[in-house]
Design an enzyme around this catalytic site. Structure first.
Site, PDB file in Angstrom:
ATOM      1  N   GLY A  41       3.856  16.506  -4.299  1.00 26.36           N
ATOM      2  CA  GLY A  41       3.132  17.756  -4.100  1.00 26.36           C
ATOM      3  C   GLY A  41       1.895  17.506  -3.267  1.00 26.36           C
ATOM      4  O   GLY A  41       1.141  16.559  -3.520  1.00 26.36           O
ATOM      5  N   ARG A 338      -9.572  38.006 -16.400  1.00 30.58           N
ATOM      6  CA  ARG A 338      -8.300  38.557 -15.933  1.00 30.58           C
ATOM      7  C   ARG A 338      -7.412  39.062 -17.059  1.00 30.58           C
ATOM      8  O   ARG A 338      -6.756  40.088 -16.926  1.00 30.58           O
ATOM      9  CB  ARG A 338      -7.558  37.488 -15.117  1.00 30.58           C
ATOM     10  N   GLU A 456      -2.609  22.433 -11.203  1.00 35.49           N
ATOM     11  CA  GLU A 456      -1.969  23.444 -12.045  1.00 35.49           C
ATOM     12  C   GLU A 456      -0.783  22.886 -12.817  1.00 35.49           C
ATOM     13  O   GLU A 456      -0.379  23.455 -13.833  1.00 35.49           O
ATOM     14  CB  GLU A 456      -1.519  24.631 -11.188  1.00 35.49           C
TER      15      GLU A 456
END
Length: 669
Positions: A41, A338, A456
């Protein structure tokens, strides 16, 4: 069940990271030249890690399934990156960032990791400025800041509405320098298919060349997973369509625990879904909530008229508008976290006040008219136009908004054909980010020795809800300033190991397993496409494991996902061959992993009988509809050990201890 060892250093929280760095083992520059590291990644976490490790002298092999690291999903981040520099002089500090992040995560994150994140945040900004990242600047030339949800200070550094792109270009430039020097060997269009363990340690990966179909063996002394989140388990999300869980899931199946899979973030400012054939969703940056006011009509009949096309939002008088976030949460208003904003939008739409003219009818307004007039009046005063007309004020204000958010407004207009300068945006919550992920200790190492996970893809820093602008902060913190220290301590034991051979039985077995699965997909005589199963999974996940969950729905979801998975292995059809570029074959492997993750996700949500952050159980809520935690029973990380079927996974717990922050009910009122 065992209690996990997070390896948190002893001592006061403000001293843990410094003392840790002062006492770790180091690898001298000459020895680094004989050590190989694989990074899977190349977004902000993986790219920054690869660049930094290569700069330190390690030999790095970097893998991405895109045609270039510049296409990593990090590029889609819009609003900004947090750092506790207190440029605004509004009371920010390392402790304040630490506190806001733990509180924003509803007290379900590990204190030591979050404090370290806050500590290194200021270094990230300096690093990126040195790389040439064009952060916005104020009138005096200093870096500008704006606010994001869940905080009462301005600590978010930004580059218009394309912060992720600019940070990724800075990171990529650092990578390119090392690629040019030969310290990074870049493998574009390669996908990790499995991790290889030798004597219990991660010593390499099996990768597939996505252009030629060739299966390759790659060895290293350590493997770093930086493959992003798993939001696409819902099919529709704001993630890039290629984003997947597969790298993290492969290491999970080889022994890495998977933590808190039910912690998924629903972002409140997404362009609403427009139909059943849509393949992804588009985010409008949270930064827009600095100046946009969120509302729905106060009268249900007005909402019905808007949905029927008989009224426009501009026809609704100010007195007939319900600015529901400002009404319910006066201290934070439109800048609540959020999860709070998302549930509030769902509540209004479920009650019949939604304004969406799409098939679902679900949308609320994000309105900039007040900000345009406010900025316009300010500009008129600055330029001495004290008798400026309303038209002049509006034009001046529009120019200010365009400079701050122009590319976002342009994107919205291209997608919806509505001009957000003159009519409010329509927004609705959508899956955006995953706080769960591979379990890691303080060193960012998984439960597989020598296998690290960053960004993440791991679970470590956000608890049950991520505050806006903290994803970029965590990714770059892990890659630039944390992993290079912690991995060195581990690799100091490998200076005499030598190159890891790839012709051993462990590589043979891993490659055979990969090839067998590929051969199955190509030869299976099914009748349904990969997307058919992915969409079915996504609907179950959104309807029963989405913004609100309950026991009945979760039990139904577990059974339905297992049924879909069983049918997938019988009926999936993958066209093409395995010796060439075949996107459907790529998707098949990724959806197979999503179908296993989805069941574990729902099981994790079922067992966590409380509401916290992005995990909202309807049975565990206050009379006002707010989340109700149960700290006596669930102040822990749920880390799952793979045992075959998701139903057989074994739960391990890491108890969360709060020594520096008082556990209390979150309030943004």
């Amino acid at each position: 069940m065992t209690t996990l060892n997070s390896r948190i250093p002893e001592g006061p929280i403000a001293d843990k990271w410094t003392n840790y760095k002062n006492n770790i083992n180091l690898v001298n520059p000459a020895n680094k030249r004989s050590i190989d590291v694989i990074v899977v990644g190349t977004g902000l976490a993986g790219g920054s890690a690869a660049a930094t490790l290569a700069e330190l002298g390690y030999n790095v092999k970097a893998f991405c399934y895109q045609d270039s690291p510049r296409r990593a999903h990090s590029i889609a981040a819009q609003g900004g990156i947090n750092a506790a520099k207190n440029y605004q002089g509004d009371g920010d500090s390392t402790y304040r960032l630490f506190y806001d992040t733990v509180k924003g995560g509803d007290y379900r994150s590990r204190e030591a990791n979050v404090h370290r994140l806050a500590e290194v945040s200021a270094n990230i900004i300096d690093q990126c400025v040195a790389q040439g990242v064009p952060f916005a600047r104020d009138y005096g030339g200093l870096l500008d800041n704006r606010s994001f949800g869940g905080v009462q200070v301005s600590r978010t550094f930004y580059a218009k509405g394309q912060t992720g792109q600019q940070l990724l270009l800075g990171c990529y430039s650092a990578m390119s320098r090392q690629i040019g020097k030969g310290k990074i060997k870049m493998y574009n269009r390669h996908e990790m298919m499995d991790v290889v363990k030798i004597d219990g340690k991660a010593r390499g990966i099996i990768a597939r060349n996505l252009v030629t179909g060739e299966i390759e063996r790659h060895s290293a002394h350590a493997v770093v997973i930086a493959s992003g989140g798993y939001g696409n388990v819902f099919f529709l999300s704001t993630n890039a369509m290629g984003s997947n869980v597969s790298a993290g899931w492969k290491v999970h199946k080889k022994g890495a625990h998977f933590a808190n899979p039910c912690y998924t973030q629903i972002h409140p400012t997404c362009i609403p879904q427009h139909g059943d054939q849509q393949s992804k969703l588009t985010l409008m940056s949270e930064s827009l909530r600095n100046d946009g006011r969120i509302w729905v009509p106060a009268k249900k009949e007005d909402s019905e008229a808007i949905r029927a096309g008989k009224l426009k939002p501009t026809d609704i008088a100010e007195a007939d508008r319900d600015y529901y976030l400002e009404r319910r949460y006066p201290s934070f208003g439109n800048l609540v976290p959020r999860d709070v904003a998302s549930r509030a939008a769902k509540e209004r739409c479920d009650a019949g006040f939604g304004v969406g003219t799409n098939e679902t009818g679900e949308a609320v307004y994000l309105d900039f008219s007040a900000a345009i007039m406010r900025y316009g009046q300010e500009q008129a005063n600055i330029h001495g136009h004290h008798d400026a007309s309303q038209e002049k004020i509006q034009a001046l204000g529009t120019d200010v908004i365009e400079k701050k958010y122009g590319n976002l407004f342009q994107m919205y207009e291209k997608i919806t054909a509505d001009d957000p300068y003159t009519t409010p945006m329509k927004i609705y919550p959508a899956v955006h980010y995953t706080m769960g992920g591979v379990w890691v200790d303080y060193n960012l190492m998984t439960t597989i020795e020598g296998c690290y996970c960053i960004g993440e893809a791991n679970f470590s820093d956000h608890g049950a809800n991520r505050l806006g602008a903290s994803a970029l902060m965590q990714g770059l913190a892990d890659g630039y300033f944390v992993l290079p220290y912690t991995i060195g301590d581990y690799l100091s034991n490998d200076i005499r190991t030598g190159t890891i051979p790839t012709d051993g039985p462990e590589f043979d077995a891993a490659e055979k397993e990969v090839k067998d699965k590929i051969d199955f997909f190509i030869s299976n005589k099914g009748s349904k496409s990969v997307d058919h199963f992915h969409k079915r999974l996504g609907k179950v996940m959104w309807n029963k494991v989405g913004m609100a969950r309950n026991e009945k729905g979760l039990k139904e979801a577990i059974a339905e996902i297992k049924e879909i998975r069983d049918e997938f292995w019988k009926e999936v059809k993958v066209p093409g061959t395995n010796d060439s570029m075949n996107p459907e074959l790529e998707k098949a492997g990724r959806v197979a992993d999503f179908l296993e993750l989805g069941e574990l996700f729902a099981r994790d949500a079922l067992l966590r009988e409380e509401s916290c952050g992005g995990h909202f159980r309807e049975e565990h809520s206050t009379e006002e509809g707010e989340a109700m935690r149960h700290d006596d029973d669930f102040a822990h990380v749920s880390a799952w050990e793979y045992k075959g079927e998701p139903a057989d996974a074994v739960l391990h717990k890491e108890e969360l201890k709060y020594e520096n922050i008082e556990l209390k009910t979150r309030s943004y009122k």
